[in-house]
Design an enzyme around this catalytic site. Structure first.
Site, PDB file in Angstrom:
ATOM      1  N   ASP A 119      63.435 121.550 109.115  1.00 20.76           N
ATOM      2  CA  ASP A 119      62.228 122.344 108.906  1.00 20.76           C
ATOM      3  C   ASP A 119      62.647 123.809 108.801  1.00 20.76           C
ATOM      4  O   ASP A 119      63.740 124.166 109.229  1.00 20.76           O
ATOM      5  CB  ASP A 119      61.260 122.160 110.080  1.00 20.76           C
ATOM      6  CG  ASP A 119      60.757 120.727 110.116  1.00 20.76           C
ATOM      7  OD1 ASP A 119      60.634 120.132 109.032  1.00 20.76           O
ATOM      8  OD2 ASP A 119      60.528 120.204 111.234  1.00 20.76           O
ATOM      9  N   LYS A 160      55.706 133.230  93.220  1.00 17.85           N
ATOM     10  CA  LYS A 160      54.382 133.810  93.350  1.00 17.85           C
ATOM     11  C   LYS A 160      53.442 132.801  94.005  1.00 17.85           C
ATOM     12  O   LYS A 160      53.802 131.636  94.051  1.00 17.85           O
ATOM     13  CB  LYS A 160      53.863 134.197  91.976  1.00 17.85           C
ATOM     14  CG  LYS A 160      53.905 133.021  90.986  1.00 17.85           C
ATOM     15  CD  LYS A 160      53.043 133.254  89.823  1.00 17.85           C
ATOM     16  CE  LYS A 160      51.698 132.635  89.998  1.00 17.85           C
ATOM     17  NZ  LYS A 160      51.654 131.175  89.882  1.00 17.85           N
ATOM     18  N   GLU A 210      44.183 126.609  79.928  1.00 16.73           N
ATOM     19  CA  GLU A 210      44.913 125.364  80.188  1.00 16.73           C
ATOM     20  C   GLU A 210      43.943 124.204  80.048  1.00 16.73           C
ATOM     21  O   GLU A 210      42.762 124.326  80.403  1.00 16.73           O
ATOM     22  CB  GLU A 210      45.487 125.381  81.597  1.00 16.73           C
ATOM     23  CG  GLU A 210      46.543 126.431  81.797  1.00 16.73           C
ATOM     24  CD  GLU A 210      47.182 126.294  83.173  1.00 16.73           C
ATOM     25  OE1 GLU A 210      48.240 125.673  83.265  1.00 16.73           O
ATOM     26  OE2 GLU A 210      46.587 126.791  84.135  1.00 16.73           O
ATOM     27  N   HIS A 228      50.749 136.857  85.822  1.00 15.47           N
ATOM     28  CA  HIS A 228      51.046 136.654  84.399  1.00 15.47           C
ATOM     29  C   HIS A 228      50.209 137.558  83.479  1.00 15.47           C
ATOM     30  O   HIS A 228      50.729 138.215  82.591  1.00 15.47           O
ATOM     31  CB  HIS A 228      50.781 135.200  83.986  1.00 15.47           C
ATOM     32  CG  HIS A 228      51.482 134.178  84.832  1.00 15.47           C
ATOM     33  ND1 HIS A 228      52.684 134.414  85.429  1.00 15.47           N
ATOM     34  CD2 HIS A 228      51.147 132.894  85.161  1.00 15.47           C
ATOM     35  CE1 HIS A 228      53.069 133.327  86.102  1.00 15.47           C
ATOM     36  NE2 HIS A 228      52.147 132.397  85.964  1.00 15.47           N
ATOM     37  N   LYS A 279      41.261 126.619  83.942  1.00 10.65           N
ATOM     38  CA  LYS A 279      41.778 125.245  83.883  1.00 10.65           C
ATOM     39  C   LYS A 279      40.707 124.383  83.233  1.00 10.65           C
ATOM     40  O   LYS A 279      39.524 124.714  83.262  1.00 10.65           O
ATOM     41  CB  LYS A 279      42.060 124.727  85.289  1.00 10.65           C
ATOM     42  CG  LYS A 279      43.075 125.574  86.030  1.00 10.65           C
ATOM     43  CD  LYS A 279      44.260 124.756  86.464  1.00 10.65           C
ATOM     44  CE  LYS A 279      45.277 125.576  87.229  1.00 10.65           C
ATOM     45  NZ  LYS A 279      46.583 125.628  86.590  1.00 10.65           N
TER      46      LYS A 279
HETATM   47  C1  BG6 Z   1      51.757 128.878  87.099  1.00 10.01           C
HETATM   48  C2  BG6 Z   1      50.431 128.605  87.760  1.00 10.01           C
HETATM   49  O1  BG6 Z   1      52.244 130.134  87.460  1.00 10.01           O
HETATM   50  O2  BG6 Z   1      51.609 128.817  85.692  1.00 10.01           O
HETATM   51  C3  BG6 Z   1      49.865 127.283  87.289  1.00 10.01           C
HETATM   52  O3  BG6 Z   1      50.599 128.583  89.164  1.00 10.01           O
HETATM   53  C4  BG6 Z   1      49.846 127.200  85.792  1.00 10.01           C
HETATM   54  O4  BG6 Z   1      48.557 127.080  87.828  1.00 10.01           O
HETATM   55  C5  BG6 Z   1      51.202 127.558  85.219  1.00 10.01           C
HETATM   56  O5  BG6 Z   1      49.492 125.870  85.428  1.00 10.01           O
HETATM   57  C6  BG6 Z   1      51.178 127.600  83.712  1.00 10.01           C
HETATM   58  O6  BG6 Z   1      52.449 127.848  83.214  1.00 10.01           O
HETATM   59  P1  BG6 Z   1      52.777 127.643  81.686  1.00 10.01           P
HETATM   60  O7  BG6 Z   1      54.162 128.143  81.537  1.00 10.01           O
HETATM   61  O8  BG6 Z   1      52.624 126.167  81.411  1.00 10.01           O
HETATM   62  O9  BG6 Z   1      51.766 128.434  80.930  1.00 10.01           O
END
Ligand code: BG6
Length: 511
Positions: free
Chosen positions: A108, A173, A241, A265, A363
């Protein structure tokens, strides 16, 4: 090609210009090696780097995870992850070489014995594989464990690099959950590691298309003159997404879309789109310019009118019935977590005054797409009569971050025929058509950069804190509200988000 004096500079010849960047003697410790990120991204990235010959022969990998697993289970897990997710072909030879330098430590994060064992393993690998004592510690663990792991590294002397070697910490992150907690975490991390030892991962910065933003803007002449308030009407940054939260309830619930991706991002995309030209392409110059932009970002006064938080309800996605967020496994049925967030921001400087930047993410939206759309103003005058331009929109430059990586320019063109009619057309640049070179996966690029000590693509403390400074009031505002607006899975977000833009006389793009 020889110069005027007949001498060929070997470092500038065509073949040498793209010398591969290969990591020197080193090892990587992954905390949380059995987790989703490690299996889907980190382990495959390490394998791909090895397969491409970008890791040194004695490269070593230590997985640190819970005690209820045997070494063989670990090895099998890594093997399966590589077979399933690596991008390069599976070669037994590469696998064997990697496997020889692979060790596992069970325990752990609070377990002193396990950290002692980790230290012994690091020393053993230095002696047996020649890692030179150079080790990167990758914290691929839930954020609540960051402080514990960092403290343990200090306590067991793992953060101190022996003479002539290096130690680095790679931190995933989200870095904190607001400005206060990010500051606390930064203080703790910097108590153990010097700033140049810390690599905060924002994997969007590892994407080719994101690095290309600066190439597009500053290696060309034709974009910068119009990249400002005199020509640009507004900018839309979208990260949509189609997936839901999958098995990530434990991480996601209580964090939400804005903290998960806008704080990092999307604000990084904004910074790269809006920043001034850096003095050079190095970490210091990039930080200076990105930070200036982030510091000049302002939220509008009426947050209720210019921000939207949403949560997906049931719907249809890809022809299949999708459950709502509250019905997902592991989610509190009364959860107010946002799975969609849209925010209007202003960049309060001479270049951008009055140009809104609209950021949105969600999402379970219509499809997976990330893009930056720079929407231009209408031409100030038109010699054509209004029927000729009835179908003409405005010019748009779209940086297609993913998928279908590339760029699109939209402009008006005469419709072939005997009368003057002007309609929108598009011109495309697609990576797949213009380049034969393959783009490395973001994590591949970033892990290699960590091993090389190249910090260009990693946000620094100040950027992280500044991003929380921007987001905190939005989170606080939404905490006082009844809950996020609902939207149907498979759609394009809550109607409130459309109304938010309509109030400004604009519309979201349907990418
Ligand atoms: C991550 C998020 O940083 O980026 C996720 O925590 C998200 O929730 C992901 O799905 C998306 O990454 P990418 O590269 O597929 O756009």
């Amino acid at each position: 090609m020889p110069g005027a004096d007949g001498w060929t500079n070997p470092l500038r010849s065509a073949s040498d210009r793209r010398l591969p960047r290969i990591a020197g003697p080193s090892g990587l410790v992954i905390f949380g090696v059995t987790g989703d990120l490690s299996r889907k991204k980190l382990m495959p990235a390490v394998y791909d780097l090895a397969n491409r010959g970008l890791l040194p022969p004695g490269f070593s990998l230590i997985g640190f995870a819970r005690r209820d697993r045997e070494d063989e289970d670990f090895a099998q897990l890594v093997h399966d992850a590589v077979r399933e997710h690596a991008r390069t072909e599976f070669r037994e030879e590469t696998w064997q070489q990697l496997a020889e330098g692979m060790r596992f430590v069970r325990g752990d994060f609070g377990d002193d014995e396990a950290f002692k064992k980790l230290r012994e393993t690091v020393d053993e690998l230095d002696a047996s594989r020649g890692t030179g004592g150079n080790v990167a510690f990758y914290l691929s663990v839930p954020p609540k464990f960051f402080p514990k792991v960092v403290r343990q590294l200090k306590k067991h002397g793992l953060a101190d690099a022996p003479e002539g070697s290096w130690r680095r910490a790679v931190i995933e992150k989200p870095f904190g959950r607001d400005l206060r907690s990010a500051r606390e975490l930064n203080a703790l991390v910097h108590d153990v590691f010097a700033p140049d030892q810390v690599f905060r991962i924002d994997h969007y910065l590892g994407k080719e298309t994101v690095q290309n933003i600066l190439a597009l803007r500053f290696a060309n002449q034709m974009y910068e003159p119009v990249w400002n308030r005199s020509y640009v009407d507004h900018v839309q940054i979208t990260m949509a997404e189609d997936i839901g939260i999958g098995g990530r309830a434990g991480y996601y619930d209580g964090i939400g879309a804005a903290r998960d991706v806008i704080q990092n991002h999307l604000l990084q995309l904004l910074a790269l789109t809006a920043m001034e030209e850096p003095l050079a392409f190095d970490a210091e110059s990039l930080l200076t310019e990105k930070l200036k932009v982030l510091k000049s970002v302002r939220l509008p006064e009426e947050l209720g009118e210019h921000t939207v938080f949403g949560q997906y309800g049931a719907g249809w996605q890809g022809g299949e019935k999708a459950v709502g967020y509250l019905q997902e496994d592991g989610i509190d049925p009364a959860s107010k977590t946002d799975t969609y967030a849209a925010v209007k921001l202003e960049v309060d400087n001479r270049r951008w005054a009055g140009v809104p930047f609209y950021l949105r993410t969600g999402k379970r939206l219509g499809r997976r797409v990330t893009e930056i759309a720079v929407v231009f103003q209408r031409a100030p005058h038109s010699p054509f009569d209004s029927t000729a331009t009835a179908e003409l929109g405005t010019n748009v430059l779209v940086i297609r971050v993913q998928p279908d990586e590339g760029m699109t320019t939209r402009f008006g063109s005469k419709v072939p025929g005997t009368s003057m009619e002007i309609r929108d057309v598009t011109m495309d640049f697609a990576y797949g058509e213009s380049f034969t070179e393959e783009s490395p996966e973001a994590y591949e690029r970033l892990i290699l950069d960590v091993l090389l000590g190249d910090a260009n693509l990693f946000p620094r403390t100040e950027e992280v804190e500044e991003s929380w400074r921007i987001l905190d009031p939005v989170e606080e505002y939404w905490e006082t509200r009844g809950g996020p607006a609902q939207y149907t899975s498979g759609g394009w977000g809550p109607t409130e988000a459309d109304e938010m833009l309509a109030r400004d006389g604009r519309r979201w793009r349907r990418p």
